[in-house]
Design a protein around this motif. Structure first.
Motif, mmCIF file in Angstrom:
data_model
loop_
_atom_site.group_PDB
_atom_site.id
_atom_site.type_symbol
_atom_site.label_atom_id
_atom_site.label_comp_id
_atom_site.label_asym_id
_atom_site.label_seq_id
_atom_site.Cartn_x
_atom_site.Cartn_y
_atom_site.Cartn_z
ATOM 1 N N ARG A 141 -8.437 1.852 0.092
ATOM 2 C CA ARG A 141 -7.789 2.622 -0.745
ATOM 3 C C ARG A 141 -6.125 1.988 -0.835
ATOM 4 N N LEU A 142 -6.012 0.799 0.496
ATOM 5 C CA LEU A 142 -5.053 0.685 0.125
ATOM 6 C C LEU A 142 -4.761 -0.925 1.403
ATOM 7 N N VAL A 143 -4.404 -1.581 0.758
ATOM 8 C CA VAL A 143 -4.424 -3.248 1.242
ATOM 9 C C VAL A 143 -2.461 -3.659 0.823
ATOM 10 N N PHE A 144 -2.340 -3.323 2.627
ATOM 11 C CA PHE A 144 -0.967 -4.083 2.665
ATOM 12 C C PHE A 144 -1.561 -5.996 2.612
ATOM 13 N N TRP A 145 -0.236 -6.765 2.087
ATOM 14 C CA TRP A 145 -0.769 -8.112 1.854
ATOM 15 C C TRP A 145 1.154 -8.623 2.642
ATOM 16 N N ILE B 2 -6.418 -11.366 -6.044
ATOM 17 C CA ILE B 2 -5.832 -10.081 -6.689
ATOM 18 C C ILE B 2 -7.094 -10.003 -7.579
ATOM 19 N N LYS B 3 -7.665 -10.728 -8.142
ATOM 20 C CA LYS B 3 -9.187 -10.001 -8.745
ATOM 21 C C LYS B 3 -10.360 -9.631 -7.326
ATOM 22 N N ASP B 4 -9.715 -9.947 -6.168
ATOM 23 C CA ASP B 4 -10.768 -9.153 -5.417
ATOM 24 C C ASP B 4 -10.680 -8.356 -5.050
ATOM 25 N N ILE B 5 -9.328 -7.569 -5.231
ATOM 26 C CA ILE B 5 -8.982 -6.380 -5.190
ATOM 27 C C ILE B 5 -9.197 -5.310 -6.028
ATOM 28 N N ALA B 6 -9.542 -5.849 -7.247
ATOM 29 C CA ALA B 6 -9.758 -5.425 -8.420
ATOM 30 C C ALA B 6 -10.720 -5.088 -8.845
ATOM 31 N N GLU B 7 -11.978 -5.734 -7.811
ATOM 32 C CA GLU B 7 -13.427 -5.205 -7.647
ATOM 33 C C GLU B 7 -13.625 -4.490 -6.617
ATOM 34 N N VAL C 32 -4.169 0.473 -4.246
ATOM 35 C CA VAL C 32 -3.212 0.740 -4.163
ATOM 36 C C VAL C 32 -2.963 -0.204 -2.949
ATOM 37 N N LEU C 33 -2.031 -1.469 -4.160
ATOM 38 C CA LEU C 33 -1.199 -2.884 -3.433
ATOM 39 C C LEU C 33 -0.298 -2.994 -2.894
ATOM 40 N N VAL C 34 0.482 -2.722 -1.183
ATOM 41 C CA VAL C 34 1.809 -2.644 -1.260
ATOM 42 C C VAL C 34 1.826 -4.393 -0.815
ATOM 43 N N LEU C 35 2.788 -4.753 -1.868
ATOM 44 C CA LEU C 35 2.793 -6.137 -1.522
ATOM 45 C C LEU C 35 4.080 -6.527 -0.089
ATOM 46 N N SER C 36 4.715 -6.936 0.793
ATOM 47 C CA SER C 36 5.266 -6.959 1.906
ATOM 48 C C SER C 36 5.561 -8.617 2.558
ATOM 49 N N GLY C 37 5.945 -8.614 3.003
ATOM 50 C CA GLY C 37 5.868 -10.133 4.235
ATOM 51 C C GLY C 37 7.016 -9.737 6.118
ATOM 52 N N GLY C 38 7.407 -10.386 6.211
ATOM 53 C CA GLY C 38 8.386 -10.678 5.741
ATOM 54 C C GLY C 38 9.229 -10.308 4.442
ATOM 55 N N GLU C 39 10.230 -10.780 3.520
ATOM 56 C CA GLU C 39 10.872 -10.521 3.158
ATOM 57 C C GLU C 39 10.165 -11.146 1.740
ATOM 58 N N PRO C 40 9.198 -9.831 1.252
ATOM 59 C CA PRO C 40 8.716 -10.773 -0.536
ATOM 60 C C PRO C 40 9.671 -10.818 -1.675
ATOM 61 N N LEU C 41 10.792 -10.370 -1.570
ATOM 62 C CA LEU C 41 11.679 -11.172 -3.054
ATOM 63 C C LEU C 41 11.811 -12.502 -2.126
ATOM 64 N N GLN D 265 -12.281 -18.219 2.743
ATOM 65 C CA GLN D 265 -14.103 -18.972 2.826
ATOM 66 C C GLN D 265 -15.017 -17.304 2.381
ATOM 67 N N GLN D 266 -14.468 -16.490 1.985
ATOM 68 C CA GLN D 266 -15.190 -15.115 1.166
ATOM 69 C C GLN D 266 -14.766 -14.399 1.153
ATOM 70 N N SER D 267 -15.097 -13.471 -0.042
ATOM 71 C CA SER D 267 -14.034 -12.528 -0.558
ATOM 72 C C SER D 267 -14.041 -11.187 0.504
ATOM 73 N N LEU D 268 -13.131 -10.791 -0.543
ATOM 74 C CA LEU D 268 -12.110 -9.726 0.030
ATOM 75 C C LEU D 268 -14.127 -8.589 0.165
ATOM 76 N N LYS D 269 -14.185 -8.655 -1.143
ATOM 77 C CA LYS D 269 -15.118 -7.238 -0.951
ATOM 78 C C LYS D 269 -16.849 -7.568 0.166
ATOM 79 N N ASP D 270 -16.712 -8.923 0.480
ATOM 80 C CA ASP D 270 -18.053 -9.405 1.214
ATOM 81 C C ASP D 270 -17.480 -8.919 2.874
#
Length: 364
Positions: free
Chosen positions: A14-18, A54-59, A64-73, A304-309
């Motif tokens: 449901r929630l991915v922090f990147w 992003i393609k992996d997440i869509a699959e 919800v994708l949270v773009l973080s960092g560091g400072e993402p900007l 090396q792997q897909s996020l789904k895997d």
């Protein structure tokens, strides 16, 4: 003993922090990382790798994708990443320190389609916030950034990490959130990892103080339930406190209930306390996947792997989803499926992420 059980099917992500970059313009004392800046940012994922993520997440059903960092900007292509994710209809949030959000950046964020921006403040005053964030003027810049977003109608929340230096400002933080007109206030309890490990001896609250602060947060949440969405993060025993205080759940029926009913109140939007590896995961700037940003146990490598895997077959995730593997009082607790204990804090305390939550006072 609680009849804690495992998930029989792979739960929904449901929630991915990147962590889009480790570059940052601040030097926060509690940062989960020990290294930041341009030297480390050279290892950030390239554009091709970012698009594949992003393609992996869509699959996986567009969590919800949270773009973080560091400072993402500070990521040179952050708005390109946002645009690409929008092509896949992925709901987006941005986690930032807010200091770089002038009126033009606020407009770009508004136009980009980001659903919510979370801005970190670690004090309700400049004196408290800036000493912890490592740079004078940080508080005013962050408040200005929040104001620029709110004025444009961008849904904005404040993230407030509670530790010994600022726990006395909780009520003031609620007042500031209302004053600034944000939609939400999320409380984070300090996890001893990265820089947080170095300051833990002087900044970590005792288990008793944690309990008191979470009770206080609950009381303030009830008082502000008509104007603020609230949530406690890295504090799974808050769910036990809410259930005990609100009377919505009893110890006897928590064994059969996976969450608190939703409603127009202070109650939580997610279904249980610790979501690491259960409905949440974290992607590092190098493409490594972790249960959360505070639990440094690798579940897989996206190079090396897909996020789904990884999500469906990681041994780390499998173990986190099997509540019967929890140890100590967490295994015996009647609130185990509601709370679960902080797996990151357990790991920091003993080196075993399945161990009992060390900062919970409740005795089954």
């Amino acid at each position: 003993m609680s009849q804690a059980k495992k998930c029989d099917v792979t739960p929904t992500l449901r929630l991915v922090f990147w962590e889009t970059t480790v570059a940052c313009n601040l030097h926060c004392r509690h940062c989960r990382r020990l290294e930041t800046g341009k030297d480390s940012a050279q290892f950030d994922l390239n554009t091709r790798e970012a698009k594949q993520i992003i393609k992996d997440i869509a699959e996986l059903g567009r969590p919800v994708l949270v773009l973080s960092g560091g400072e993402p900007l500070l990521h040179p292509e952050i708005f390109d990443i946002i645009s690409y994710a929008r092509e896949y209809a992925i709901p987006l949030a941005l986690a930032t320190n807010g200091t770089l959000i002038d009126s033009s950046i606020a407009r770009r964020i508004k136009d980009s389609g980001v659903k919510r921006v979370a801005v970190s403040l670690d004090g309700a005053t400049a004196e408290v916030n800036d000493s912890f964030r490592g740079l004078e003027g940080t508080f005013q810049k962050a408040v200005s950034g929040i104001t620029n977003l709110v004025n444009l109608g961008v849904s904005t929340q404040i993230n407030f990490t509670v530790a010994r230096h600022n726990v006395h400002q909780m009520a003031k933080m609620f007042a500031l959130a209302v004053q600034l007109g944000v939609d939400a206030l999320h409380l984070f309890m300090l996890v001893p990892v990265g820089c947080g490990l170095e300051i833990a001896p002087q900044e970590m609250l005792s288990p008793e103080e944690y309990e008191e602060s979470l009770i206080r947060f609950y009381e303030l949440s009830v008082q502000h339930q008509n104007v603020l969405e609230t949530r406690a993060t890295c504090a799974p025993h808050y769910y036990r406190i809410v259930s005990q205080r609100s009377g919505r759940l009893s110890e006897r029926n928590t064994q059969r209930t996976r969450g608190i009913p939703a409603g127009n109140s202070e109650l939580i939007r997610f279904t249980r306390g610790c979501l690491a590896g259960i409905s949440v995961c974290f992607i590092s700037h190098r493409g490594l996947v972790f249960p959360c940003g505070y639990l440094p146990v690798t579940a897989g490598d996206l190079k090396q792997q897909s996020l789904k895997d990884i999500w469906e077959h990681s041994e780390v995730f499998r173990r986190l989803r099997d509540y019967s593997l929890l140890k100590g009082k967490c295994r015996e607790c009647p609130f185990v499926e509601l709370c679960g204990g902080c797996r990151a804090r357990a790991y920091a305390h003993s080196g075993d992420y399945l161990d009992a939550e060390p900062f919970c006072t409740y005795q089954p």
